[in-house]
Write a protein that holds these residues in place. Sequence first.
Motif: not given
Length: 139
Positions: A97-101, A120-124, A131-135
Amino acid sequence: MEEVLALYPLKDRYETVLITEKTGYNVNFWQDKVYYMPQVNRRELKSLLWYVGVIFKTWKILRHEKPDAVLSAGAMIAFPTMFLAKLMGIKTIFVECMFNVDSATLTGKLCYRFVDLFIVQWEEMLKIYPKAVFGGRIF
């Protein structure tokens, strides 16, 4: 300028199907072929019965559609759909979710353990999901 991965144009390049919860929103702008699941609050007692129904309905949809991949950014129907897809040998992609930073969602925590690609949508968020990819922002 922040990088944005747009999902909407994918429907012109690939055959896509949408599985979503039945709400008051019009989703036909995205997709002609839509499967609806009932919307239920997971804190309600009937949510356990709802999950059983969703599992059977989702299995039937995945068997019929035979997708190459399943992408989800959802909550309630995301986990059973992603789990069944994985069991059926279908590639799985989850977008947190983009709302979770700075904190993980329950669905994200569950799906992170087994999906093929976790975005994930936030680098944080890479601190929480290493292991996620920043998108970047995904529409």
